[in-house]
Write an enzyme that holds these catalytic residues in place. Structure first.
Site, PDB file in Angstrom:
ATOM      1  N   GLU A  27      28.674  52.867  42.386  1.00  0.00           N
ATOM      2  CA  GLU A  27      29.685  53.225  43.380  1.00  0.00           C
ATOM      3  C   GLU A  27      30.987  53.626  42.711  1.00  0.00           C
ATOM      4  O   GLU A  27      31.401  53.003  41.737  1.00  0.00           O
ATOM      5  CB  GLU A  27      29.952  52.020  44.287  1.00  0.00           C
ATOM      6  CG  GLU A  27      29.230  52.140  45.594  1.00  0.00           C
ATOM      7  CD  GLU A  27      29.555  50.980  46.510  1.00  0.00           C
ATOM      8  OE1 GLU A  27      29.989  49.935  46.027  1.00  0.00           O
ATOM      9  OE2 GLU A  27      29.357  51.147  47.711  1.00  0.00           O
ATOM     10  N   ARG A  46      24.332  51.858  47.087  1.00  0.00           N
ATOM     11  CA  ARG A  46      24.650  52.097  48.493  1.00  0.00           C
ATOM     12  C   ARG A  46      24.455  53.561  48.873  1.00  0.00           C
ATOM     13  O   ARG A  46      23.867  54.346  48.161  1.00  0.00           O
ATOM     14  CB  ARG A  46      26.063  51.634  48.823  1.00  0.00           C
ATOM     15  CG  ARG A  46      26.237  50.132  48.823  1.00  0.00           C
ATOM     16  CD  ARG A  46      26.754  49.649  50.179  1.00  0.00           C
ATOM     17  NE  ARG A  46      26.885  48.197  50.180  1.00  0.00           N
ATOM     18  CZ  ARG A  46      27.978  47.575  49.793  1.00  0.00           C
ATOM     19  NH1 ARG A  46      29.013  48.257  49.391  1.00  0.00           N
ATOM     20  NH2 ARG A  46      28.004  46.270  49.841  1.00  0.00           N
TER      21      ARG A  46
HETATM   22  N1  DCP Z   1      33.719  48.350  50.318  1.00  0.00           N
HETATM   23  C1  DCP Z   1      34.276  48.630  51.556  1.00  0.00           C
HETATM   24  N2  DCP Z   1      33.728  49.608  52.327  1.00  0.00           N
HETATM   25  C2  DCP Z   1      32.625  50.288  51.909  1.00  0.00           C
HETATM   26  C3  DCP Z   1      32.039  50.004  50.673  1.00  0.00           C
HETATM   27  C4  DCP Z   1      32.620  49.009  49.888  1.00  0.00           C
HETATM   28  O1  DCP Z   1      35.257  48.005  51.954  1.00  0.00           O
HETATM   29  N3  DCP Z   1      32.140  51.255  52.681  1.00  0.00           N
HETATM   30  C5  DCP Z   1      34.348  47.336  49.453  1.00  0.00           C
HETATM   31  C6  DCP Z   1      33.664  46.008  49.424  1.00  0.00           C
HETATM   32  C7  DCP Z   1      33.978  45.503  48.039  1.00  0.00           C
HETATM   33  C8  DCP Z   1      34.123  46.745  47.183  1.00  0.00           C
HETATM   34  O2  DCP Z   1      34.330  47.807  48.111  1.00  0.00           O
HETATM   35  O3  DCP Z   1      35.206  44.817  48.047  1.00  0.00           O
HETATM   36  C9  DCP Z   1      32.902  47.024  46.321  1.00  0.00           C
HETATM   37  O4  DCP Z   1      31.776  46.755  47.104  1.00  0.00           O
HETATM   38  P1  DCP Z   1      30.282  46.705  46.661  1.00  0.00           P
HETATM   39  O5  DCP Z   1      29.592  45.574  47.295  1.00  0.00           O
HETATM   40  O6  DCP Z   1      29.721  48.001  47.006  1.00  0.00           O
HETATM   41  O7  DCP Z   1      30.258  46.576  45.099  1.00  0.00           O
HETATM   42  P2  DCP Z   1      29.991  45.288  44.288  1.00  0.00           P
HETATM   43  O8  DCP Z   1      30.582  45.512  42.937  1.00  0.00           O
HETATM   44  O9  DCP Z   1      30.453  44.112  45.072  1.00  0.00           O
HETATM   45  O10 DCP Z   1      28.428  45.268  44.207  1.00  0.00           O
HETATM   46  P3  DCP Z   1      27.499  44.280  43.375  1.00  0.00           P
HETATM   47  O11 DCP Z   1      28.281  43.051  43.040  1.00  0.00           O
HETATM   48  O12 DCP Z   1      26.342  44.025  44.293  1.00  0.00           O
HETATM   49  O13 DCP Z   1      27.134  45.048  42.163  1.00  0.00           O
END
Ligand code: DCP
Length: 229
Positions: free
Chosen positions: A50, A103
């Site tokens: 992402e 995602r």
């Molecule tokens: N986010 C958001 N709206 C979205 C996508 C993400 O507000 N449409 C936010 C949620 C998190 C940050 O962005 O604070 C990153 O989210 P992810 O869960 O996609 O990434 P992670 O790093 O948490 O994923 P993982 O720990 O599973 O690798």
């Protein structure tokens, strides 16, 4: 990258070649990045994580932090930008025989935007504008996804991992937020009771420690990469 209209009438990626696209889905801190990293190191695939660095810095602004500070004011700002950056990923040219990405355009809308709106944190007009954009995109641009890998976690486990990794913007996230996102994911991908699921779903239980998770990824390799198109 768009220069072509197929019989469907939808815009398609330049040089559209229909290589398989696998999206990794799951709650915040469910381990999506670990999954992508594992497969990027052990197979000939293209991995798109992402573009969170962009969400934290667009021309010197941090819409991710702003959204957590005041969702009603900045939710639209963040989600509009996320929709753009994720669409850009969907449309970029695939550089290996398979693409795996974190995602999708769908979860951005069906989970995050819907949650902001339903929880009363997004004004109706902002929701309407985002929905118009989203529907225009999916009706006019081809966004092929062949498989969704759903990393299924308990909200408590995600909460623990979130605390451990300690990302500055996310310090304000309460357990209830992760519980709500979890139920929305379950309703979408498991119960099929909310929105259309755009591809077959493979569920991987993801509460386990790193070693067990890597083992499970390996066990599922065949199922993931022999995805029918
Ligand atoms: N986010 C958001 N709206 C979205 C996508 C993400 O507000 N449409 C936010 C949620 C998190 C940050 O962005 O604070 C990153 O989210 P992810 O869960 O996609 O990434 P992670 O790093 O948490 O994923 P993982 O720990 O599973 O690798």
């Amino acid at each position: 990258h768009l220069n072509n209209r197929l019989r469907t009438g939808k815009l398609v990626r330049d040089g559209e070649d229909r290589k398989p696209v696998i999206c990794i889905e799951g709650n915040i801190a469910s381990g999506k990045t670990t999954c992508l990293e594992y497969f990027s190191k052990t197979s000939n695939i293209e991995v798109l994580t992402e573009p969170i660095s962009k969400w934290r810095n667009v021309r010197g602004h941090n819409p991710l932090a702003l959204m957590y500070e005041d969702p009603a004011r900045w939710g639209l700002t963040l989600q509009t930008y996320i929709q753009l950056t994720v669409l850009d990923h969907h449309l970029s040219k695939i550089t290996a025989p398979v693409r795996m990405m974190e995602r999708s355009l769908y979860s951005a809308k069906y989970i995050f935007v819907e949650n902001l709106y339903k929880s009363g944190k997004m004004p109706e007009v902002d929701y309407a504008v985002l929905t118009e954009w989203f529907e225009w995109i999916i009706n006019n641009i081809s966004i092929p996804i062949d498989l969704i890998v759903y990393l299924q976690t308990s909200p408590q486990k995600c909460f623990d991992r979130l605390k451990q990794r300690c990302r500055e913007e996310e310090k304000v996230i309460p357990l209830e937020y992760l519980e709500t996102l979890h139920h929305m994911y379950e309703d979408w991908l498991i119960n099929h009771s909310s929105f259309k699921v755009p591809a077959p779903v493979l569920v991987i239980p993801a509460d386990h420690d790193l070693q067990k998770m890597l083992h499970q990824f390996e066990e599922n390799r065949e199922k993931i990469f022999t995805v029918p198109r």
